[in-house]
Every structure is written in structure tokens, then in C-alpha cells.
Design an enzyme around this catalytic site. Structure first.
Site, short mmCIF file in Angstrom:
data_model
loop_
_atom_site.label_atom_id
_atom_site.label_comp_id
_atom_site.label_asym_id
_atom_site.label_seq_id
_atom_site.Cartn_x
_atom_site.Cartn_y
_atom_site.Cartn_z
N GLN A 6 45.79 125.40 93.61
CA GLN A 6 45.81 124.64 94.85
C GLN A 6 46.32 123.21 94.68
OE1 GLN A 6 41.61 126.24 95.85
NE2 GLN A 6 42.53 125.87 97.84
N ARG A 36 34.70 119.75 88.82
CA ARG A 36 34.89 121.19 88.66
C ARG A 36 36.37 121.51 88.90
NH1 ARG A 36 34.19 125.74 92.76
NH2 ARG A 36 34.48 127.57 91.43
N HIS A 42 40.20 131.29 89.02
CA HIS A 42 39.98 130.97 90.44
C HIS A 42 41.17 131.54 91.24
CE1 HIS A 42 38.20 127.85 93.42
NE2 HIS A 42 39.08 128.55 94.10
N ASN A 66 35.61 132.53 90.00
CA ASN A 66 35.24 131.97 91.30
C ASN A 66 35.21 133.06 92.36
OD1 ASN A 66 34.94 129.58 93.20
ND2 ASN A 66 36.74 130.58 94.08
N GLU A 67 34.08 133.20 93.01
CA GLU A 67 33.93 134.03 94.21
C GLU A 67 34.53 135.43 94.11
OE1 GLU A 67 35.77 131.73 97.31
OE2 GLU A 67 33.95 130.58 97.68
N ASN A 121 29.16 128.68 96.58
CA ASN A 121 30.06 127.94 97.45
C ASN A 121 29.56 128.18 98.87
OD1 ASN A 121 31.54 127.36 95.20
ND2 ASN A 121 33.25 128.68 95.69
N TYR A 148 29.71 127.05 102.93
CA TYR A 148 30.39 126.32 103.99
C TYR A 148 29.80 126.60 105.36
CZ TYR A 148 34.28 125.45 100.69
OH TYR A 148 35.05 125.05 99.62
N GLU A 173 30.78 124.33 95.69
CA GLU A 173 31.72 123.90 96.74
C GLU A 173 30.98 123.74 98.05
OE1 GLU A 173 35.25 126.33 97.45
OE2 GLU A 173 35.46 126.68 95.29
N TRP A 185 33.96 119.88 98.14
CA TRP A 185 35.29 120.47 98.23
C TRP A 185 36.03 119.72 99.31
CZ3 TRP A 185 37.84 123.83 95.18
CH2 TRP A 185 39.10 124.24 95.64
N GLU A 215 45.89 125.23 100.77
CA GLU A 215 44.73 126.02 101.19
C GLU A 215 45.11 127.50 101.37
OE1 GLU A 215 41.11 124.66 100.75
OE2 GLU A 215 41.57 126.52 101.80
N TRP A 216 45.53 128.10 100.25
CA TRP A 216 45.85 129.53 100.22
C TRP A 216 46.74 129.93 101.39
CZ3 TRP A 216 45.00 130.27 95.40
CH2 TRP A 216 43.90 129.71 94.78
N PHE A 257 40.85 119.78 103.57
CA PHE A 257 39.45 119.62 103.15
C PHE A 257 39.24 118.34 102.33
CE2 PHE A 257 39.05 124.22 103.90
CZ PHE A 257 37.73 124.37 104.26
C1 BGC Z 1 37.58 128.71 97.68
C2 BGC Z 1 38.54 127.54 97.69
C3 BGC Z 1 39.01 127.28 99.10
C4 BGC Z 1 37.81 126.96 99.96
C5 BGC Z 1 38.13 126.57 101.40
C6 BGC Z 1 36.58 128.69 98.82
O1 BGC Z 1 36.29 129.98 99.18
O2 BGC Z 1 36.93 128.79 96.45
O3 BGC Z 1 39.59 127.81 96.82
O4 BGC Z 1 39.97 126.30 99.17
O5 BGC Z 1 36.99 128.10 100.01
O6 BGC Z 1 38.84 127.57 102.05
#
Ligand code: BGC
Length: 565
Positions: A85, A137, A182, A227-228, A368, A370, A442, A491, A498-499, A507
Site C-alpha cells: 500500500q 506496524r 499482508h 494479516n486478516e 483490526n 473498524y 488497526e 490505520w 487502498e486496494w 485513511f
Molecule cells: C487492511 C488494510 C486496509 C484497511 C482499510 C484492513 O482490512 O488490513 O490493508 O487498508 O483494512 O481498508
């Protein structure tokens, strides 16, 4: 915390609440862990409860002004990033093409340059230093260190790059937390054998992990393997939105894939890859290097859509099929009983030998977090969008109840601002996993996309400040309530790739001018800096425009019916 605490609180819950329905109890052992003398976990049996009713309670969220001093001594605050990223330099110094470099599906931008961190890492470390963080991280680009996986040599330039990062972090007193993988891996591993759908990927991952332990382990003490895995399995193999973009109806319209079974296989291989890497670390490196191993799970919180027993069970299932899918095997040695119950033979089994080494294969849990979503039962009523499939735990997930969002919407459709969710998910993980050390790896906010938004407005990111304050206050409550949380990573350090959403989703605590790649601190960076140094921050500009705090939606009607896992 004292020996047996987790067990004691579980018993209390039972005594307090006669109506708790406990269907199955499983025991696990949690070993003694001592992280820098801070994180002492009991030795003892840990019970996993299955099928109980969760605790849904009314909580009034005060407009708390969160302070660093509300966190325990030794608590580390950091920022998080991931290699693909931010690094760019996508074909420099021996790096090979990875799965994202070659992906064309759903891609709006590319990360060929990204934030050019590869060339600007010293400046970025300096930025972190001036923010005052004491932890960082970041992840390793697999294709930079091992361009051909096991089928080629280690790339010395890749190793040198991460050595430079680690050394410079340590010089600035910033503790490196390294994520070995990741979301990005050399495309050759996809082309050769289908990456995570093949057990061969486990061997490649162990090879990468070993290379990292050998090259960086003398200085890196905190490792997260992957990661995840839960989110990656979902995005790549259920929804088909991340490469290799495999899926089937009703989840998506991919040319290949099976959304009902492939995510289960990919997850299985990631879990075993992790477990083998941990075993190797413990057998060959830990005694000398003295580090700790963890894994990071995506951890949404789920609440019942209605005050109906069936929706409560759906919320429990959603948690099991999302969070516990990832974490139960690492602590208990098998998938959640809820998943075994609803899945048929498509849910892989661990051999007795594998179960032995996957069980207890983490020293800490990374989450993580959100957002929070509502869950609606799909066993007894019909559902859309795949909610009626086993892979979704027969739960339909939504951010709205009667057209009212669960929290303020953000730039990602299923991310809503629901600060109470932090306390609730931490409580869930604490209870389910015997309060073993937990890191929030995150947590962050990206505003909804707006056309023609001025840079000045992006820099004046009051909502991001409000987000972090409210979520941190919620985390502090969980800690006051006994949760063994020891680190928090925002984060993210700076706006990044962002993918599938490219650069449009932001972010960052720092803004990146896409023309010059200049890093410009946002108001949130100043706030974080003040928070970290316990200095005062002109709260007025935030409070006056605040929209999150005090607005924490209550779950009406559910407040008095306390039940607990
Ligand atoms: C991921 C990050 C991503 C973030 C926000 C997380 O699931 O680990 O790579 O940028 O979410 O979308």
C-alpha cells in the site's frame, strides 16, 4: 490479571444468569506469556462457550476526552501500514511482480509508485518520530525479499531495505511490529500452484517466515504471521474482489471459483502456514531471539438486527463465522463448533498432528477493528446476498435498521462509525480466548468520497480525530473492565493505495500530494501527537463540529436482557 481470571468471570456469568444456554464447553490451555514484564497471562484451562447468548446492554457513551494516561503503563501506541500500500518501486532492485501488480480486476489505480516509501522511508520514520509513536506496524513485501518464493534466491536488496527500516526505527526508539504477509505474494506462486488454494503455499510461507526470522529476528520481537486471513479469504474467494478474484453466484460473477468452499480451503492453508512458521520459530529461533508470535484477524462487531432471539443467534453466528473462524483454531486447535455444526464436509479437518501444533500457536491476538454491523437470521427467514449460505453462517449482514444506519457512514460501504463496537469486540475476544494479550493492530477512519473536495478540507480532518477519540475511549473502557489490551495502532500513517479503491479512499494521518508525493500532516496528526505527549489540544474546533460522540446509537429494547457467553 490473576491466574484463572477468564475462567472465574465465565463462571460468574453463569451464576448471575440462570437463562444462559450453554450447549458445549471446550477446554484449552493458555501458556505463560510474559511480554516485557507487562503481559502476564494465567496458566490454566480456558473454556470456550458455544451457543450461549451474548451480552447486549445499554450503554450511554459520554463525550469523554480521552487521555493517554487512561491507558496502562507500558501501553504502546503506533501507526500501521502495509508494504504494497505504500512502498511503490514495484520492479526495482530485484523485486518481482506480485498478485496485485498483475491484477486488473476491480483495480482503479496501480501501486507502481504508491507513496514511494521505498525511497522515502527515512522521512517517514522521521514523521513517526515527531508524532511521538513508540511502535510501528509494517509488512514485508514477499516479492521483494523472495521474488520467486522457494523457487529462487533471497533478494539481498529486499533484505537490506527492511534492515534499514528496522535499524532506523530502533534508533528513534520505535518498536518494530512486523507482519510477514499482508495480502501480497509473488505472482509465480499463483501461476505455479494456485497460491493459497494449495497446501504448497504453506511451505512457501514457512520459507518466507524463516528468511525473516534469520534476517531480522535479532531485532524484531513482535511478529504477526498473516494479516486478516478471514478478510483476505472473503475478498479473494467469496466476493472475488481481491486477486486471484475467484467467486461464484450469488456472491459475484467471476469466471472461476466456488464461494462456498474455496475460502475455507484458503483459510485452512493460511492457518497451517502460520502454525508451521510458529512451530519453526519456537523450535529454532525463540530461545535466542526472544520474540512473540501473533496473527491478525479482521474483527467486525455484530449486533442483532432486531430484539429477537433468532437475530441474537445470528449475531453470535456472524461472530463465530468471521472472527472465531480465524482465531479458534489458533487457541483451541479446531474451527468453532458453530461452523462444524452448520458446515458439511467442505469445512477442512486438522489431522491430530496438525491440531497439536496449531493449538496455542499464538502468543497474542491482533484485531483490526473498524466497524459494527447488524446481523439478521437467515435460517428461519429468507435472505438476499448470500445470507442464506453456510459460508455466511446463515446471517444477513447490514449496516441499516429500518433505513437508519447503525452509525455514521464512511468511505467504505460496510464501515460505519460505531465506537461502542470497539469495547464489545474486545470483550468478545477477551471472553472467548481467556483474556490472552490482545493488540489492536488497526483502527481508523476514511471519509465518504466527495467530488472536488479541497485539500484544505482534507487536512482539516475533524471527523478522523473524533473517530479515534471515540474508539480509544471505548477501548479504554474495555481495558478498565479487565481486557488485556497492550497496543493500539492507528490505520494509517499516511494516505495510501487502498486496494481496490486505489487512492480515492483516505485513511491517513498525513495527506500525500499525488503529484509531488509530499507528506503533509493533517489536523489528526497534530491531535495524535498531542495525545501521545499528553499535551492539550484545541478541542474546540473538534467539539464544535463533532458528530460521532454522544450519538452512539442505543439498541432499544435489548438493554435489560443481559446474557453472556
Ligand atoms: C487492511 C488494510 C486496509 C484497511 C482499510 C484492513 O482490512 O488490513 O490493508 O487498508 O483494512 O481498508
Amino acid at each position: 490479571m490473576e491466574d484463572g481470571d477468564g475462567v472465574a468471570s465465565a463462571r460468574m456469568a453463569l451464576l448471575d444468569n440462570g437463562s444462559l444456554e450453554m450447549v458445549k464447553v471446550v477446554y484449552c490451555m493458555v501458556s505463560d506469556i510474559n511480554l516485557e514484564g507487562l503481559d502476564t497471562v494465567k496458566t490454566g484451562s480456558c473454556r470456550r462457550f458455544f451457543g450461549g447468548r451474548r451480552l447486549w446492554r445499554r450503554r450511554i457513551v459520554e463525550n469523554e476526552d480521552i487521555k493517554k494516561s487512561q491507558f496502562p503503563d507500558g501501553f504502546l501506541f503506533g501507526t500501521a501500514t502495509s508494504a504494497y500500500q505504500i512502498e511503490g518501486a514495484y520492479l526495482e532492485d530485484g523485486k518481482s511482480l506480485n498478485n496485485w501488480d498483475v491484477s486488473i480486476i476491480f483495480k482503479v489505480d496501480d501501486a507502481d509508485i504508491a507513496d514511494d516509501h521505498y525511497h522515502r522511508y527515512l522521512e517517514d520514520i522521521e514523521i513517526m518520530h515527531s508524532l511521538g509513536v513508540n511502535a510501528y506496524r509494517f509488512s514485508i513485501s514477499w516479492a521483494r525479499v523472495l521474488p520467486r518464493g522457494r523457487f529462487g534466491e533471497v533478494n539481498p536488496n529486499g533484505v537490506l531495505f527492511y534492515n534499514n527500516i528496522i535499524d532506523n526505527l530502533l534508533l528513534k526508539g520505535i518498536v518494530p511490529f512486523v507482519t510477514i504477509h499482508h495480502h501480497d505474494f509473488p505472482q509465480e506462486l499463483e501461476d505455479r500452484y494456485g497460491s493459497w488454494l494449495s497446501p504448497l503455499m504453506q511451505e512457501d510461507f514457512v520459507h518466507l517466515a524463516k528468511t525473516c526470522f534469520k534476517s531480522f529476528g535479532d531485532r524484531v520481537k513482535y511478529w504477526t504471521t498473516i494479516n486478516e486471513p478471514n478478510l483476505f479469504s472473503e475478498m479473494a474467494y467469496i466476493m472475488g474482489k481481491y486477486p486471484p478474484a475467484r467467486c461464484s453466484a450469488p456472491f459475484g460473477n467471476c469466471s472461476v471459483g466456488n464461494s462456498d468452499s474455496e475460502p475455507l480451503i484458503a483459510m485452512h492453508n493460511m492457518l497451517l502456514g502460520h502454525a508451521k512458521a510458529t512451530k519453526l520459530y519456537r523450535e529454532q529461533f525463540q530461545a535466542k531471539q526472544g520474540g512473540f508470535m501473533g496473527m491478525v484477524a479482521s474483527a467486525f462487531m455484530y449486533e442483532p438486527l432486531t430484539d429477537n432471539e433468532l437475530d441474537r443467534e445470528a449475531a453470535n453466528r456472524a461472530l463465530a463465522f468471521h472472527v472465531a473462524w480465524n482465531l479458534d483454531p489458533l487457541v483451541f486447535g479446531d474451527y468453532p463448533p458453530e461452523m462444524r455444526h452448520y458446515h458439511g464436509s467442505e469445512l477442512p479437518r486438522f489431522t491430530p498432528e496438525e491440531a497439536k501444533y496449531i493449538k496455542g500457536s499464538i502468543d497474542f491476538i491482533g484485531i483490526n477493528h473498524y466497524s459494527t454491523l447488524y446481523a439478521k437470521d437467515c435460517i428461519h427467514s429468507s435472505c438476499i446476498e448470500g445470507g442464506d449460505r453456510a459460508i455466511r453462517g446463515f446471517a444477513y449482514l447490514t449496516g441499516e435498521r429500518d433505513g437508519v444506519p447503525i452509525g455514521e457512514p464512511t468511505g467504505i460501504p460496510r464501515f460505519f462509525v460505531v465506537p461502542r463496537g470497539m469495547e464489545e469486540i474486545v470483550e468478545y475476544v477477551k471472553k472467548r480466548y481467556c483474556n490472552m494479550p490482545m493488540y489492536v493492530t488497526e483502527n481508523g477512519y476514511a471519509p465518504p468520497k466527495q467530488e472536488a473536495v479541497q485539500v484544505q478540507d482534507q487536512l482539516h480532518d475533524v471527523k478522523r480525530i473524533e473517530f479515534h477519540k471515540a474508539y480509544l475511549a471505548s477501548l479504554a473502557r474495555a481495558i478498565r473492565n479487565g481486557a488485556n489490551v497492550r497496543r493500539y495502532f492507528a490505520w494509517t500513517l499516511m494516505d495510501n493505495y487502498e486496494w481496490v479503491r486505489g487512492y480515492s479512499l483516505k485513511f491517513g494521518l498525513h495527506y500525500i500530494d499525488r503529484q509531488t508525493l509530499k507528506r503533509i500532516p493533517k489536523l489528526s496528526a497534530t491531535w495524535f501527537q498531542n495525545f501521545l505527549t499528553n499535551s492539550s489540544f484545541n478541542n474546540e474546533q473538534v467539539v464544535n463540529t463533532s458528530s460521532f460522540t454522544g450519538k452512539n446509537v442505543l439498541i432499544s429494547g435489548l438493554e435489560d436482557k443481559k446474557t453472556e457467553i
